[in-house]
Design an enzyme around this catalytic site. Structure first.
Site, short mmCIF file in Angstrom:
data_model
loop_
_atom_site.label_atom_id
_atom_site.label_comp_id
_atom_site.label_asym_id
_atom_site.label_seq_id
_atom_site.Cartn_x
_atom_site.Cartn_y
_atom_site.Cartn_z
CG HIS A 1 -31.90 -56.56 -40.03
ND1 HIS A 1 -30.92 -56.97 -39.17
CD2 HIS A 1 -32.37 -57.68 -40.64
CE1 HIS A 1 -30.80 -58.29 -39.24
NE2 HIS A 1 -31.67 -58.74 -40.12
N GLY B 1 -35.64 -65.43 -52.58
CA GLY B 1 -34.22 -65.59 -52.89
C GLY B 1 -33.88 -67.04 -53.18
NE ARG C 1 -13.42 -41.11 -33.07
CZ ARG C 1 -14.40 -40.74 -32.27
NH1 ARG C 1 -15.59 -40.44 -32.77
NH2 ARG C 1 -14.21 -40.68 -30.98
CG ASP D 1 -27.78 -60.31 -49.61
OD1 ASP D 1 -27.71 -59.29 -48.92
OD2 ASP D 1 -28.14 -61.42 -49.16
#
Ligand code: F6P
Length: 364
Positions: free
Chosen positions: A288, A118, A178, A143
């Site tokens: 994760h 990255g 909910r 990401d």
């Protein structure tokens, strides 16, 4: 005439993601099969380069790994060769050990390095290029925030995983009437939240690029409740923040290119929303899990294309290039062009417009 490389190395740096093995496989097999090169694997990213943990990769090492998540080489996101912590006499100093890395490659006759990673990995790759190392970058991250490429491998798998979780949360939200708040990764970019939220039919998507107004979020779930929709799904990026507020940092990691680790915003929002709306709210942080699992076919294909293209560039005599996917095709840009930049979601992204069209709120 382009230089003919005989020995190359490959490494994976930074946080792992599904598809890394697809790239390692493509690099290794293409190098051996098409170009008759010898391939070496660096263990645990730049840490293995510093500690001289580099081993041969044979064709068979790259077999049966295409579908496997993680990286067979291991990775590290706390080892910057240009500022590596070395302790002497009880004092720790950040030291430039890049020369040691270069000599660990040179003593094996390794002439080029394929660095899969990255932004942190690419920042160091750019520095190595300045020192004369032939280096090629391959962008990875769940990401999808690397500047210069429209997509990174790992993202599609993470979106699939997050969408699956949102689907599952839907049924329990519905049974218990909910508000379920699903927190996804993505650091300072909302790509995973936007895509998984849209795919999972979230009622509200909250992203770092659009600081949210808690009143707007509350009004949205209350309005649904009044219409008889007795549950709501909120997808929130770990980097999302309220207007005038800040991101939720749960930990700082020493010696990481970016020491900040985000997480926990979903629990805070659940408490606030429960107080304001008096509806039952629950938070779930996917964490994760989004980095694991077998890569999707899309990521296997992207990883294969990226790895192959890196080798083709090398064979053509290029160096210091980052392989990218731009406007529907493979390409490459100077590694330095990505440095210090983050590709975030634009407010006029077509998916934001489409989501708004179907009634999704962005909390603003
Ligand atoms: O960059 C990938 C990523 O998973 C981010 O989405 C997340 O913020 C970060 O890495 C977590 O890092 P670590 O694995 O060090 O906890």
């Amino acid at each position: 005439m382009a230089r003919r490389f005989r020995k190359i190395a490959v490494m994976t740096g930074g946080g792992d993601c599904p598809g890394l093995n697809a790239v390692i496989r493509a690099v290794t097999k293409t190098a051996i099969n098409k170009y008759g090169m010898e391939v070496w694997g660096v263990e645990d990213g730049y840490l293995g380069l510093i500690e001289d943990r580099i081993h041969r990769l044979h064709f068979s090492d790259a077999s049966n790994i295409l579908t496997v998540g993680g990286t067979i080489l291991g990775s590290s996101n706390t080892s910057n060769p240009f500022a590596f912590p070395i302790s002497t006499n009880g004092r720790t100093r950040l030291t430039d050990v890049s020369g040691l890395c270069m000599s660990n490659l040179a003593k094996r006759g390794i002439e080029a390095l394929i660095a899969i990673g990255g932004d942190g990995t690419m920042a160091s790759a750019g520095e190595f290029a300045k020192k004369g190392l032939t280096i090629m970058g391959v962008p990875k991250t769940i990401d999808n925030d690397i500047y210069g490429t429209d997509i990174t491998f790992g993202f599609n798998t993470a979106v699939n995983t997050a969408t699956d979780a949102i689907d599952k949360v839907h049924t329990t939200a519905s049974s218990h009437h909910r508000v379920m708040i699903v927190e996804v990764m993505g650091r300072y970019a909302g790509w995973i939240a936007l895509h998984a939220g849209a795919a999972g039919g979230a009622d509200i998507i909250l992203m770092p690029e659009m600081p949210y107004d808690i009143e707007v979020v509350a009004e949205c779930v209350l309005a649904r409740s009044k219409k008889g929709k007795r549950f709501s799904i909120v997808v929130i990026a770990e980097g999302a923040k309220p207007k005038g507020g800040s991101m939720v940092v749960y930990k700082r990691v020493k010696n990481s290119p970016d020491p900040i680790r985000l997480g926990g915003v979903s629990s805070i929002l659940a408490d606030q929303l429960e107080r304001v709306t008096r509806l039952s709210c629950r938070a779930v942080n996917l964490g994760h899990v989004q980095r694991g699992g077998s890569p999707t076919p899309f990521d296997r294909i992207l990883g294969t294309n990226f790895g192959f293209h890196a080798l083709e560039l090398l064979a053509k005599g290029a160096t210091n290039r980052l392989v990218v996917w731009k406007d529907g095709k493979l390409g490459d840009i100077p590694i330095a062009r990505t440095a210090g930049k983050t590709k975030t979601v634009k407010r006029n992204d077509s998916l934001i417009l489409a989501a708004k069209g179907v009634g999704t709120s962005f909390g603003i």
